[in-house]
Design an enzyme around this catalytic site. Structure first.
Site, PDB file in Angstrom:
ATOM      1  N   HIS A  40       0.668  -1.077   0.154  1.00 38.49           N
ATOM      2  CA  HIS A  40      -0.033  -0.108   0.016  1.00 38.49           C
ATOM      3  C   HIS A  40       0.859   1.299   0.000  1.00 38.49           C
ATOM      4  O   HIS A  40       1.930   1.311   0.951  1.00 38.49           O
ATOM      5  CB  HIS A  40      -0.844   0.040   1.176  1.00 38.49           C
ATOM      6  CG  HIS A  40      -2.199  -0.895   1.000  1.00 38.49           C
ATOM      7  ND1 HIS A  40      -3.109  -0.680   2.133  1.00 38.49           N
ATOM      8  CD2 HIS A  40      -2.415  -2.022   0.422  1.00 38.49           C
ATOM      9  CE1 HIS A  40      -4.002  -1.723   1.695  1.00 38.49           C
ATOM     10  NE2 HIS A  40      -3.498  -2.499   0.843  1.00 38.49           N
ATOM     11  N   TYR A  83      -9.431   5.362   7.414  1.00 39.72           N
ATOM     12  CA  TYR A  83      -9.632   5.905   8.843  1.00 39.72           C
ATOM     13  C   TYR A  83     -10.751   6.844   8.736  1.00 39.72           C
ATOM     14  O   TYR A  83     -10.498   8.093   8.387  1.00 39.72           O
ATOM     15  CB  TYR A  83      -8.417   6.425   9.403  1.00 39.72           C
ATOM     16  CG  TYR A  83      -7.361   5.532   9.524  1.00 39.72           C
ATOM     17  CD1 TYR A  83      -6.550   4.952   8.793  1.00 39.72           C
ATOM     18  CD2 TYR A  83      -7.068   4.847  11.041  1.00 39.72           C
ATOM     19  CE1 TYR A  83      -5.426   4.018   8.850  1.00 39.72           C
ATOM     20  CE2 TYR A  83      -6.053   4.018  11.139  1.00 39.72           C
ATOM     21  CZ  TYR A  83      -5.345   3.450  10.197  1.00 39.72           C
ATOM     22  OH  TYR A  83      -4.226   2.579  10.396  1.00 39.72           O
ATOM     23  N   PRO A 135      -4.520   0.316  18.937  1.00 38.37           N
ATOM     24  CA  PRO A 135      -4.154   0.099  17.427  1.00 38.37           C
ATOM     25  C   PRO A 135      -4.426   1.184  16.282  1.00 38.37           C
ATOM     26  O   PRO A 135      -3.944   0.636  15.144  1.00 38.37           O
ATOM     27  CB  PRO A 135      -5.013  -1.342  17.144  1.00 38.37           C
ATOM     28  CG  PRO A 135      -6.071  -1.051  18.249  1.00 38.37           C
ATOM     29  CD  PRO A 135      -5.723  -0.482  19.399  1.00 38.37           C
ATOM     30  N   LYS A 167       0.804  -0.155  15.072  1.00 38.47           N
ATOM     31  CA  LYS A 167       2.414  -0.122  15.747  1.00 38.47           C
ATOM     32  C   LYS A 167       2.476  -1.346  16.546  1.00 38.47           C
ATOM     33  O   LYS A 167       3.747  -1.724  16.876  1.00 38.47           O
ATOM     34  CB  LYS A 167       2.309   1.199  16.562  1.00 38.47           C
ATOM     35  CG  LYS A 167       2.575   2.294  15.708  1.00 38.47           C
ATOM     36  CD  LYS A 167       3.967   2.513  14.882  1.00 38.47           C
ATOM     37  CE  LYS A 167       3.797   3.366  13.860  1.00 38.47           C
ATOM     38  NZ  LYS A 167       4.098   2.601  12.655  1.00 38.47           N
ATOM     39  N   TYR A 177       3.848   6.724  10.425  1.00 38.37           N
ATOM     40  CA  TYR A 177       3.100   5.478   9.868  1.00 38.37           C
ATOM     41  C   TYR A 177       3.679   4.246   9.268  1.00 38.37           C
ATOM     42  O   TYR A 177       3.574   3.306   9.594  1.00 38.37           O
ATOM     43  CB  TYR A 177       1.688   5.794   9.092  1.00 38.37           C
ATOM     44  CG  TYR A 177       0.820   4.825   9.140  1.00 38.37           C
ATOM     45  CD1 TYR A 177       0.821   3.784   8.093  1.00 38.37           C
ATOM     46  CD2 TYR A 177      -0.509   4.984   9.807  1.00 38.37           C
ATOM     47  CE1 TYR A 177      -0.139   2.889   7.941  1.00 38.37           C
ATOM     48  CE2 TYR A 177      -1.454   4.002   9.691  1.00 38.37           C
ATOM     49  CZ  TYR A 177      -1.311   2.919   8.853  1.00 38.37           C
ATOM     50  OH  TYR A 177      -2.506   1.983   8.783  1.00 38.37           O
TER      51      TYR A 177
HETATM   52  P1  FAS Z   1       1.656 -11.992  21.776  1.00 34.45           P
HETATM   53  O1  FAS Z   1       0.706 -11.426  22.604  1.00 34.45           O
HETATM   54  O2  FAS Z   1       1.353 -11.815  20.244  1.00 34.45           O
HETATM   55  O3  FAS Z   1       2.390 -12.984  21.925  1.00 34.45           O
HETATM   56  C1  FAS Z   1       2.615 -13.562  23.355  1.00 34.45           C
HETATM   57  C2  FAS Z   1       2.546 -15.116  23.297  1.00 34.45           C
HETATM   58  O4  FAS Z   1       2.914 -15.526  24.754  1.00 34.45           O
HETATM   59  C3  FAS Z   1       1.178 -15.800  23.026  1.00 34.45           C
HETATM   60  O5  FAS Z   1       1.196 -16.568  22.064  1.00 34.45           O
HETATM   61  C4  FAS Z   1       0.761 -16.247  24.271  1.00 34.45           C
HETATM   62  O6  FAS Z   1      -0.037 -17.390  24.288  1.00 34.45           O
HETATM   63  C5  FAS Z   1       1.968 -16.589  25.119  1.00 34.45           C
HETATM   64  N1  FAS Z   1       1.954 -16.567  26.436  1.00 34.45           N
HETATM   65  C6  FAS Z   1       1.259 -15.722  27.064  1.00 34.45           C
HETATM   66  N2  FAS Z   1       1.487 -16.008  28.389  1.00 34.45           N
HETATM   67  C7  FAS Z   1       2.402 -17.094  28.407  1.00 34.45           C
HETATM   68  C8  FAS Z   1       2.755 -17.998  29.547  1.00 34.45           C
HETATM   69  N3  FAS Z   1       2.726 -17.736  30.785  1.00 34.45           N
HETATM   70  N4  FAS Z   1       3.762 -18.874  29.302  1.00 34.45           N
HETATM   71  C9  FAS Z   1       3.998 -19.249  27.769  1.00 34.45           C
HETATM   72  N5  FAS Z   1       3.339 -18.569  26.863  1.00 34.45           N
HETATM   73  C10 FAS Z   1       2.523 -17.397  27.190  1.00 34.45           C
HETATM   74  N6  FAS Z   1      -1.613  -4.604  16.779  1.00 34.45           N
HETATM   75  C11 FAS Z   1      -1.655  -3.802  15.626  1.00 34.45           C
HETATM   76  O7  FAS Z   1      -0.810  -3.274  15.104  1.00 34.45           O
HETATM   77  N7  FAS Z   1      -2.908  -3.830  14.934  1.00 34.45           N
HETATM   78  C12 FAS Z   1      -4.125  -4.380  15.477  1.00 34.45           C
HETATM   79  O8  FAS Z   1      -5.195  -4.337  14.532  1.00 34.45           O
HETATM   80  C13 FAS Z   1      -3.956  -5.400  16.652  1.00 34.45           C
HETATM   81  N8  FAS Z   1      -5.099  -6.119  16.796  1.00 34.45           N
HETATM   82  C14 FAS Z   1      -5.128  -6.510  18.165  1.00 34.45           C
HETATM   83  C15 FAS Z   1      -6.136  -7.068  18.686  1.00 34.45           C
HETATM   84  C16 FAS Z   1      -6.160  -8.090  19.957  1.00 34.45           C
HETATM   85  C17 FAS Z   1      -7.349  -8.857  20.366  1.00 34.45           C
HETATM   86  C18 FAS Z   1      -5.042  -7.981  20.470  1.00 34.45           C
HETATM   87  C19 FAS Z   1      -4.648  -8.831  21.791  1.00 34.45           C
HETATM   88  C20 FAS Z   1      -3.682  -7.351  19.984  1.00 34.45           C
HETATM   89  C21 FAS Z   1      -3.850  -6.606  18.813  1.00 34.45           C
HETATM   90  N9  FAS Z   1      -2.709  -5.864  18.355  1.00 34.45           N
HETATM   91  C22 FAS Z   1      -2.772  -5.129  17.321  1.00 34.45           C
HETATM   92  C23 FAS Z   1      -1.478  -5.838  19.024  1.00 34.45           C
HETATM   93  C24 FAS Z   1      -0.746  -7.011  18.560  1.00 34.45           C
HETATM   94  O9  FAS Z   1      -0.736  -7.484  17.405  1.00 34.45           O
HETATM   95  C25 FAS Z   1       0.700  -7.196  19.285  1.00 34.45           C
HETATM   96  O10 FAS Z   1       1.143  -6.198  19.302  1.00 34.45           O
HETATM   97  C26 FAS Z   1       1.621  -8.357  19.246  1.00 34.45           C
HETATM   98  O11 FAS Z   1       0.906  -9.668  19.250  1.00 34.45           O
HETATM   99  C27 FAS Z   1       2.643  -8.301  19.911  1.00 34.45           C
HETATM  100  O12 FAS Z   1       3.314  -9.548  19.695  1.00 34.45           O
HETATM  101  P2  FAS Z   1       3.986 -10.121  21.012  1.00 34.45           P
HETATM  102  O13 FAS Z   1       4.645  -9.024  21.864  1.00 34.45           O
HETATM  103  O14 FAS Z   1       4.671 -11.385  20.401  1.00 34.45           O
HETATM  104  O15 FAS Z   1       2.944 -10.861  22.018  1.00 34.45           O
HETATM  105  C1  PHB Z   2      -5.952  -4.329  10.446  1.00 33.13           C
HETATM  106  O1  PHB Z   2      -5.616  -4.455   9.198  1.00 33.13           O
HETATM  107  O2  PHB Z   2      -6.037  -5.223  11.288  1.00 33.13           O
HETATM  108  C2  PHB Z   2      -5.396  -2.949  11.037  1.00 33.13           C
HETATM  109  C3  PHB Z   2      -4.977  -1.945  10.236  1.00 33.13           C
HETATM  110  C4  PHB Z   2      -4.920  -0.565  10.542  1.00 33.13           C
HETATM  111  C5  PHB Z   2      -4.710  -0.528  12.014  1.00 33.13           C
HETATM  112  C6  PHB Z   2      -5.344  -1.410  12.953  1.00 33.13           C
HETATM  113  C7  PHB Z   2      -5.569  -2.772  12.324  1.00 33.13           C
HETATM  114  O3  PHB Z   2      -4.378   0.810  12.344  1.00 33.13           O
END
Ligand code: FAS
Ligand code: PHB
Length: 382
Positions: free
Chosen positions: A68, A191, A282, A286, A374
């Protein structure tokens, strides 16, 4: 070394270290199927894409990712495009986080890496003298480590082991997100700062649309029927020439909105990375990209320590990461504050928001600031 968590942070750290000849064991509480299906982020910053390509993880990304060159801000009944290519000469790639996780797991296992899924009762001890991870994988285990990386996300166990200070902010709204089997009708993200509330139009593939609605913070996703979701999206995303394809929902969920930083990100030989140390709303896309940036710095630092006995990198790890973390925290807060309007917002706030939006899309300097944040600040530039 021991890595707790098989999300983007833990898996990429294991991959980067293996390329330096440093072996690790990744401990994950969930199943492989679960982590590979968990729908989350969708936007890869330019530095993230470049890194994944550099370390042999670009094949599926380049085949399936959607490049994009800009986004649109929709307000005042009109569209205002932020042209990344024109403003900063680089763009982003839309590629689901679960695809990144699949690629990382496949690469680690193909390289003989060790990932233990469905472990339980993880406990971290001795990080200042003899790092030790206790866990169960059918029977009680103890794993002595030279170093431990806490990559276990916001709800993990590793942050509690680090004496830390919390800096946080909760927002008075959440996002209701859907994944729909419906072909995208527009080629870039939109957005929308609507008086009824924020809406985001995104996508995952030529067949799947990703959409979000601002909802009250305690919203139960089950109280939003498909009809109600599509109707509200239609109102908030309305614009001349814009249509929205509807289709069956693949996934629906509510994500809370918070800003959160734990300082420092290190204690002894325990290093926090990703959501274990920080959370962003989100709106700035980032979250996953910050996790990638953390482990890029950590892998370089641990290579210096474990292969050359050089402690410079690990001693600087926390403050090096926190400069980028706080830049992303500010940008994510700024995008969130500018775009989330609500019917009960006070009129003064809404006029400030509209003024900020109008300045952002009419001033090249302001649009460039949004664009460079961004698409992602180059590695080492902050
Ligand atoms: P993660 O949370 O991805 O990974 C941590 C891992 O550790 C998981 O697999 C978990 O199961 C494991 N874990 C936890 N406790 C443990 C334990 N005690 N023992 C062993 N393993 C354990 N970011 C965006 O940029 N855009 C979005 O749209 C967006 N949407 C999101 C929606 C949701 C519901 C959530 C929760 C987050 C969202 N995020 C989004 C943020 C997300 O993308 C995080 O920034 C990203 O997953 C971070 O990666 P990790 O730091 O690896 O953590
Ligand atoms: C997504 O595609 O999930 C998405 C894109 C941009 C954002 C957050 C989520 O700022």
């Amino acid at each position: 070394m021991g890595i707790v968590g098989a999300g983007p942070a833990g898996l990429l750290l294991s991959h980067l270290l293996a390329r330096q000849g440093i072996e690790s064991v990744v401990l994950e509480s969930r199943s492989r199927e679960y982590v590979e299906q968990r729908v989350r982020a969708g936007v890869l910053e330019h530095p993230t894409v470049e890194l994944l390509r550099e370390v042999g993880l670009g094949e599926r990304l380049d085949a399936r990712g959607l490049p994009h060159e800009g986004i649109s801000l929709r307000f005042d009944g009109g569209d205002h495009r932020i042209d990344f290519t024109d403003l900063v000469g680089r763009g982003i790639v839309v590629y689901g986080q679960q695809e990144v996780v699949k690629d990382l797991i496949a690469a680690r296992l193909a390289d003989g890496g060790e990932i233990r899924f469905e472990v339980s009762n993880v406990r971290i001890d001795g990080v200042t003298e003899d790092p030790l991870i206790h866990f169960d994988d059918g029977s009680p285990q103890e794993m002595h480590c030279d170093v431990i990386a806490g990559c276990d996300g916001f709800h993990g166990v590793s942050r509690a082991v680090v004496p830390h200070t919390v800096f946080d902010r909760l927002y008075p709204f959440a996002w209701l997100g859907i994944l729909a089997q419906a072909a995208p009708t527009h080629h870039e993200l939109v957005y929308a700062g609507h008086a009824r509330g924020f809406a985001l139009y995104s996508m995952r593939s030529p067949e799947v649309t990703r959409l979000y609605l601002q909802v009250p913070p305690d919203t139960d996703a089950d109280t939003w029927s498909e009809r109600r979701i599509w109707d509200e999206l239609g109102v908030r995303l309305a614009a001349d020439g814009f249509t929205l394809n509807e289709g069956p929902l693949i996934e629906k969920g509510v994500t809370g909105m918070r800003s959160f930083v734990a300082e420092p990100m290190r204690h002894g030989r325990l290093f926090l990375a990703g959501d274990a140390a920080h959370i962003v709303p989100p709106t700035g896309a980032k979250g996953m990209n910050l996790a990638v940036a953390d482990v890029r710095v950590l892998a370089e630092a641990l290579t210096g320590l474990l292969r050359h006995g050089d402690e410079t990198g690990v001693d600087a790890y926390s403050q090096t990461c926190l400069r980028r973390v706080w830049r992303a925290e500010h940008f994510s807060w700024w995008m969130t504050s500018m775009l989330h309007m609500g019917e009960d917002d006070d009129p003064f706030t809404r006029r400030l928001q509209l003024s900020q939006l109008r300045q952002t899309v009419s001033s090249r300097a302001a649009a460039t600031t949004l664009a460079e944040n961004y698409v992602g600040l180059p590695h080492g530039s902050i």
